[in-house]
Each structure stands twice: as structure tokens, then as C-alpha cells.
Motif scaffolding. Structure first.
Motif, PDB file in Angstrom:
ATOM      1  N   LYS A   1      -9.406   7.314  -8.608  1.00 17.07           N
ATOM      2  CA  LYS A   1     -10.391   8.330  -8.277  1.00 17.07           C
ATOM      3  C   LYS A   1      -9.944   9.007  -6.998  1.00 17.07           C
ATOM      4  CE  LYS A   1     -14.388   6.064 -10.401  1.00 17.07           C
ATOM      5  NZ  LYS A   1     -15.741   5.492 -10.161  1.00 17.07           N
TER       6      LYS A   1
ATOM      7  N   HIS B   1      -7.735  -3.744 -12.442  1.00 20.87           N
ATOM      8  CA  HIS B   1      -8.684  -4.687 -13.026  1.00 20.87           C
ATOM      9  C   HIS B   1      -7.906  -5.707 -13.855  1.00 20.87           C
ATOM     10  CE1 HIS B   1     -12.054  -1.933 -12.054  1.00 20.87           C
ATOM     11  NE2 HIS B   1     -11.155  -0.981 -12.325  1.00 20.87           N
TER      12      HIS B   1
ATOM     13  N   GLU C   1     -11.281  -7.206  -9.412  1.00 19.13           N
ATOM     14  CA  GLU C   1     -10.920  -5.825  -9.109  1.00 19.13           C
ATOM     15  C   GLU C   1     -10.207  -5.766  -7.771  1.00 19.13           C
ATOM     16  OE1 GLU C   1     -13.605  -2.068  -9.432  1.00 19.13           O
ATOM     17  OE2 GLU C   1     -13.579  -2.669  -7.307  1.00 19.13           O
TER      18      GLU C   1
ATOM     19  N   TYR D   1      -7.568   1.529  -8.508  1.00 17.02           N
ATOM     20  CA  TYR D   1      -8.250   0.304  -8.916  1.00 17.02           C
ATOM     21  C   TYR D   1      -7.379  -0.437  -9.933  1.00 17.02           C
ATOM     22  CZ  TYR D   1     -12.342   2.660  -6.958  1.00 17.02           C
ATOM     23  OH  TYR D   1     -13.223   3.312  -6.124  1.00 17.02           O
TER      24      TYR D   1
ATOM     25  N   LYS E   1      -7.496   1.888  -1.009  1.00 21.21           N
ATOM     26  CA  LYS E   1      -8.095   3.181  -0.668  1.00 21.21           C
ATOM     27  C   LYS E   1      -7.412   3.774   0.550  1.00 21.21           C
ATOM     28  CE  LYS E   1     -12.559   5.250   0.579  1.00 21.21           C
ATOM     29  NZ  LYS E   1     -13.986   4.972   0.856  1.00 21.21           N
TER      30      LYS E   1
ATOM     31  N   THR F   1     -10.855  -6.878  -2.660  1.00 21.82           N
ATOM     32  CA  THR F   1     -10.929  -7.547  -3.966  1.00 21.82           C
ATOM     33  C   THR F   1     -12.366  -7.997  -4.171  1.00 21.82           C
ATOM     34  OG1 THR F   1     -10.323  -9.685  -3.008  1.00 21.82           O
ATOM     35  CG2 THR F   1      -8.528  -8.362  -3.941  1.00 21.82           C
TER      36      THR F   1
ATOM     37  N   SER G   1      -8.740  -2.963  -5.144  1.00 22.44           N
ATOM     38  CA  SER G   1      -8.783  -1.537  -4.824  1.00 22.44           C
ATOM     39  C   SER G   1      -7.994  -1.262  -3.565  1.00 22.44           C
ATOM     40  CB  SER G   1     -10.236  -1.069  -4.646  1.00 22.44           C
ATOM     41  OG  SER G   1     -10.851  -1.750  -3.579  1.00 22.44           O
TER      42      SER G   1
ATOM     43  N   THR H   1      -8.450   6.428  -4.257  1.00 23.30           N
ATOM     44  CA  THR H   1      -8.632   4.989  -4.422  1.00 23.30           C
ATOM     45  C   THR H   1      -8.057   4.583  -5.766  1.00 23.30           C
ATOM     46  OG1 THR H   1     -10.690   5.060  -3.137  1.00 23.30           O
ATOM     47  CG2 THR H   1     -10.286   3.084  -4.465  1.00 23.30           C
TER      48      THR H   1
END
Length: 643
Positions: A625, A637, A572, A635, A576, A560, A574, A633
Motif C-alpha cells: 500500500k 503474510h 504479518e 506486507y 513501512k 510483526t 510489515s 508499506t
């Protein structure tokens, strides 16, 4: 009688010895007399008179004076004045023969010279006559040559003038420029006013183009001019027509038709030329009319083509769909406003892509049949109709592509299907909720009773508390599923820490995360404003999907961070993984409801769709992505509670 020496030694000479004036006059005048001996011993007269007569009567004869008594002054005077050759004492002088011989040599030399001079003079006269004749011939021929040269020079000047005229016409791009060039050409004729050009191109309004005050004007006419088949002078109908249209009286008018298959063109020339000047004008026009007509036709056709081209371009630009002419190498030869002017490849110009569209009909084997296909460009979907341009029956190398944007219609169709699916899910969830809520309520109630009865010692009480929480979460998930299927607004808002939600969720995923290396990097101040149960559902789905994509080994990274964008503070999250990654085609569909790449029975395709719906309901953004063979990954937001 005078004495004549006719002795053998003097047989070739006539020598006269005179003693009186009469003898002198009679014999000395003869041109055959070569030597005159004036015997002043017996000749009793004035010496000057006698010698003067000798010189006058026969200047060619040599003069010898016979005189016994001589005065030096008289001798000098006689020699200088009368050209006396010799003085002797008497005619019996023994040396007289010698003197005569000397005189004869001089005489014959002189005579020969005289003959030669006469011959030379005669030859000179003949030569002079020949020279004069030759000079006359040369003068005549020179005059003819000069006349011919002048004619050639005039012809060359005419050719140069025509060449310059043709060169000037070749660069013209408007009818008005033709009129200006003609005006300059007519300057050599001082009695001609600026010309008037009448034009009626095919399917065009007839008009007059003329000079007024040094400027060129165009006048649209309602009535066509009288027919002009051949060149005609001072036709009253032509004068009346021009006077009515131009609003002024006109003098004598020469009407010159410019014969063309593509229109009706007439050149009107107002002039006061006489007959000779008019003939010169006719010759002048004869060398130029065809060039003027061809130039006029070229300009009018160019204008018609440009007008038609502009009309077609405006028509195609007005069509609410991309249309282009494309060759086999995907070059855009012509396109409407949807195609970029600086990008000549169709898929780059229309969609900004770097490769040929999958399923493009231009890529199929050439034929004359119309082809249609569905393609995707820059996240938009098109149905392409490709019309081949036939070239003498051969396989076409050029195509007219008509792109119909079906993005919105397909999206609407997808939404209809989605709504039907969600409606079905809603009905199903409604029935399931009633079936599951009853046992979950029992489990939760029993857990609460047992929690109050068991002792604090051991782990039983804490386990019962977790059971009670899990049953409550299941009830919330069922309610959220009902809310998702009905499209309801967020049920509740509260300040929650993303880090706390992650830490509470990870223990429930020990079974799937235990095989993987983990890297957890969370900030402290990551509070957002939303429902904690829904956020936990999002975190659960993202971590669970990441672990499923990695198989038996890999690395899970959860982070984060805080950042600013557009004067707002965002958090944010994420997630991954180092799994197999997602292909480009599937990447665009991962958030679509009921879309899944898992095997049948392993996924419903609702996990990421539910996550997207939850995050967007709270004003957030979720994206992904991924690279094949590297990992993905996700994300999330969300706006910080600081807003």
C-alpha cells in the motif's frame, strides 16, 4: 195598433205599448224594440203568459208594466221571474219619460257592452285562430327541432361510442385484445357471433384468432385464406376455408378486409342479419375499420420490433466480449450483459472505476473514422474498437464500442517474455555460479582454517566467523537465484522466527539504515515454517528498498503481529517507510520481473519479483500500500507454525 212613442225626446228609442197578445207577438219580437210597456189596464190576458212571451220573444227589451191595481206578491213575482223593470199606474204617467230614459241608458250601456263583447269575441276568435295557427307552426317546428335534436343526440352518441372505441384501442398491446374489444362492440347486433381475425404479418406464419368457449385461441394455418379485396357476403370459398380450419360448419359469413401495407388482415363475421340490419352493420364498421387496422398494424409492428430487439439483445449478450452504445458523456445507452444495469457510465458499469479510462477513443475529437485504443479497467486490459454512428454526415455523438479483453493474451505474452528472460538469467546464473562458487569456496575454506588457528582473544576470530557466514550466504543466494530462474520448489523447510531473522539481517544493513529513525516492534511468538536463508533474503530486500526510497532522512517502521483468518493463524510482517511513495500505475507493476523505477545501473527489477516468488512458494502473500508523498508499506503474510 200598439202605441209607439215617437216624440222628439224619445226619437232614439223604440218604445211599444201593447194591449193584446197578437201585438205582443208582432212587435215585441223585433230586436229594435228597446222598451215594452204592457198595459194590463187595457190588456185583458193572463199576466204570466204576457210577461213570459215578452221575456221569451225579446229578452233584451226592458219590461214596464202599466196596472192601476197592484199586488205586492204579484209585483215581486213579476220582478223576480220576468225581470220587470218598473210598475206604473197608466201609460199617461208623467214619470214614464224618466223611466224610459233610465231604461235607455241601461239599454245602450248594455248594447255597447254587447257590441264590445261581440268585438272582443270576434277578436278572441281571431286570436284563437292565430293561436291555433301559431301552435300548429310551433308544433311543426318543435317536431322538427325534436327530430333534429334526436338526430344530434344519436350522432353525439355515435361519436362518443367511436371515441370510447378509439380510447379502448389505444391501450391495447396484443391482437387478442383487439378481438375482445370487437366482440364487446358487436353486442348491439344480436344476430352476430364472436368475430374471427385472420392475420399474416410480414415474414410471419398466417394464423386465425378466434373465440372458442369464451376463450381466445390461436390457430396456425398451412393454407392461406381466399383473397378478400372488398367486403363480401356469404362467399362459399370463405365458408369452406373457415369450416376446414376450425373444424365446424359456419353460417353466412361477412368477409371484411383490413387494408394494410404491412400485412394481410381479414375480419370474418358470422351473422344472420337481414338487409336493413346489414346496412346498419356496414355503417357501424365504416366508422371503426380504419382505427382497427391502425391498431393492428401498431401492435404487429411493436411485436416485430420487440422480437427483433430481443434477437439483437440475445445476439449481443451471446458475444463473449463487452459491446455498448455510448454517447460523448460516456453514458451507456445500450449494452450487453457485461454492463451493469444500475450504473449508466461506461467506466463505472464495466470496470467499477471513477474516472475516464486513459486513452479512451471516445475522448478523442469527433470524426467518422473508426478508432481503436488500449485501456485498463479494474486490473484488466482491453483493446477498444470505437465505431461512430453517423448522423446525416455530421460528426457523431454516439459510438458503438467493442471491448476485446486482452488481459490473458498479454499475460501469456508477458509470461513468454518472462520465461525467455528467466531462461537467459538461468543460463547467466549458471555460468556466474561456477565463476563465483570457486572463489567463495576458497574464501569460506580459508576462513575456516584461520578460525582454527587464531586465538580467542580480540575480535579477529568473530570477524572471520562472519566472513565465513557471509560467503556461505552468498553461495546460498546464488543457488536461490538458480532455483528462481528454474522455478524449482522450496529447497528446505524449518521452523524459524521472523524476529530472529530480522535481528540477524539488520546488522548487514547498518550502512543504509544508519541515517533514519527506526521503530522496531516485534512479537515473540512469530515462528513460521520455511527456509531461513530465503526469508532473510526477503527481509533484506524489503528493508533495503525502504531505505533507498527515503533518500537522506525518514522513518523506518518494522512490525510483526499475529491474526486469525479462515480458521488459520497468520503472521504479518510489515516494512513501512516515509519515502516518496509509488504512483497508482507503478503500484500495479512493482512485483513484475525486471520492472524498476530506479535509474539505470541502480536496480535490476528482480528484488521484489524474487521476494514475491519466495513468499508464494511457501503459501504466503505479499502486497503493498502506498501514497505519493507519504510513503509505502509492504506486507508479508505467512502461516504460523501452529497450523
Amino acid at each position: 195598433m200598439p202605441s209607439v212613442f215617437e216624440t222628439p225626446e224619445f226619437q232614439n228609442y223604440i218604445v211599444v205599448a201593447v194591449t193584446t197578445i197578437d201585438e205582443l207577438k208582432n212587435f215585441v219580437v223585433n230586436d229594435l224594440c228597446q222598451v215594452v210597456i204592457v198595459d194590463f189596464n187595457t190588456f185583458k190576458c193572463d199576466e204570466n203568459e204576457a210577461l213570459g212571451l215578452c221575456k221569451t220573444l225579446n229578452p233584451k227589451a226592458t219590461r214596464i208594466v202599466s196596472k192601476e191595481t197592484k199586488d205586492a206578491a204579484d209585483i215581486a213575482d213579476a220582478v223576480n221571474k220576468y225581470k220587470v223593470f218598473k210598475y206604473i199606474n197608466s201609460t199617461d204617467d208623467k214619470n214614464i219619460g224618466k223611466y224610459i230614459y233610465e231604461v235607455s241608458d241601461q239599454f245602450f250601456n248594455f248594447k255597447g257592452q254587447q257590441i264590445q263583447l261581440a268585438d272582443v269575441k270576434k277578436q278572441n276568435l281571431l286570436l284563437e285562430e292565430m293561436t291555433m295557427s301559431l301552435e300548429k307552426t310551433i308544433d311543426d317546428r318543435t317536431h322538427d327541432l325534436e327530430k333534429a335534436k334526436k338526430a344530434v343526440e344519436e350522432h353525439v352518441q355515435t361519436i362518443r361510442g367511436i371515441n370510447k372505441f378509439l380510447l379502448d384501442l389505444s391501450s391495447l398491446v396484443s391482437v387478442e385484445e383487439i378481438l375482445l374489444v370487437l366482440k364487446n362492440e358487436f353486442k348491439k347486433f344480436h344476430k352476430i357471433l364472436p368475430p374471427i381475425l385472420a392475420i399474416q404479418a410480414t415474414n410471419d406464419t398466417p394464423k386465425l384468432i378466434y373465440f372458442n368457449g369464451g376463450n381466445i385461441h390461436t390457430h396456425i394455418i398451412s393454407k392461406l385464406w381466399p383473397d378478400v379485396i372488398d367486403i363480401r357476403k356469404n362467399n362459399i370459398l370463405d365458408q369452406e376455408f373457415l369450416a376446414n380450419e376450425l373444424g365446424r360448419p359456419l353460417g353466412p359469413v361477412l368477409s371484411v378486409p383490413l387494408n394494410s401495407e404491412h400485412g394481410n388482415y381479414v375480419l370474418f363475421i358470422e351473422s344472420t342479419l337481414n338487409e336493413d340490419e346489414m346496412q346498419s352493420l356496414f355503417a357501424f364498421l365504416g366508422d371503426r375499420l380504419k382505427a382497427v387496422t391502425m391498431t393492428l398494424e401498431r401492435i404487429v409492428l411493436d411485436q416485430e420490433i420487440r422480437s427483433a430487439s430481443y434477437m439483437w439483445e440475445a445476439t449481443f449478450d451471446g458475444i463473449e466480449a463487452p459491446i455498448a452504445i455510448i454517447d460523448k458523456s460516456f453514458q451507456v445507452l445500450r449494452g450487453n450483459r457485461y454492463f451493469s444495469a444500475d450504473k449508466k457510465i461506461c467506466y463505472r458499469s464495466l470496470g467499477g472505476e471513477n474516472k475516464v479510462c486513459k486513452g479512451c477513443p471516445v475522448n478523442e475529437p469527433s470524426s467518422l473514422a473508426v478508432k481503436s485504443a488500449k485501456i485498463s479497467l479494474n486490473q484488466r486490459t482491453y483493446f477498444v474498437h470505437s465505431y461512430p454512428i453517423s448522423e446525416a454526415g455530421d460528426a457523431s455523438e454516439h459510438f458503438v464500442n467493442h471491448y476485446v479483453d486482452t488481459t490473458r493474451s498479454e499475460k501469456l505474452a508477458g509470461q513468454i517474455i518472462q520465461n525467455e528472460k528467466m531462461s537467459a538469467v538461468g543460463h547467466l546464473a549458471d555460468h556466474i555460479a561456477h565463476e563465483l562458487n570457486n572463489p567463495l569456496t576458497g574464501i569460506r575454506s580459508l576462513s575456516q582454517v584461520l578460525i582454527g588457528e587464531v586465538s580467542e582473544e580480540g575480535t579477529l576470530k568473530s570477524d572471520l566467523i562472519e566472513v565465513e557466514k557471509a560467503s556461505m550466504r552468498c553461495q546460498r543466494i546464488i543457488n536461490n537465484l538458480l532455483d528462481f530462474s528454474k522455478g524449482s520448489e522450496p529447497s528446505s523447510h524449518q521452523s524459524i522466527s521472523i524476529s530472529e531473522v530480522i535481528n540477524k539481517t539488520l546488522p548487514f544493513l547498518k550502512a543504509v539504515t544508519g541515517y533514519f529513525e527506526q521503530e522496531i516492534d516485534l512479537i515473540d511468538d512469530d515462528t513460521v515454517f520455511m527456509d531461513s536463508q530465503l526469508l532473510q533474503q526477503v527481509v533484506f530486500n524489503l528493508i533495503n528498498n525502504a531505505c533507498q526510497s527515503m533518500g537522506e532522512k525518514g522513518k523506518l517502521v518494522i512490525q510483526t503481529k499475529k491474526y486469525s483468518r479462515d480458521s488459520d493463524v497468520w503472521i504479518e510482517l510489515s516494512v513501512k517507510d516515509t519515502g516518496s511513495g509509488i504512483s497508482g500505475d507503478n503500484l500495479k507493476k512493482v512485483f513484475a520481473p525486471f520492472y524498476t523505477t530506479k535509474k539505470e545501473g541502480e536496480g535490476t527489477g528482480l528484488g521484489l519479483s524474487v521476494c514475491k516468488s519466495i513468499i508464494e512458494k511457501y503459501g504466503g502473500i505479499i502486497d503493498v500500500k502506498s501514497r505519493l508523498g507519504v510513503g509505502s508499506t509492504f506486507y508479508v503474510h505467512l502461516k504460523s507454525e501452529e497450523q
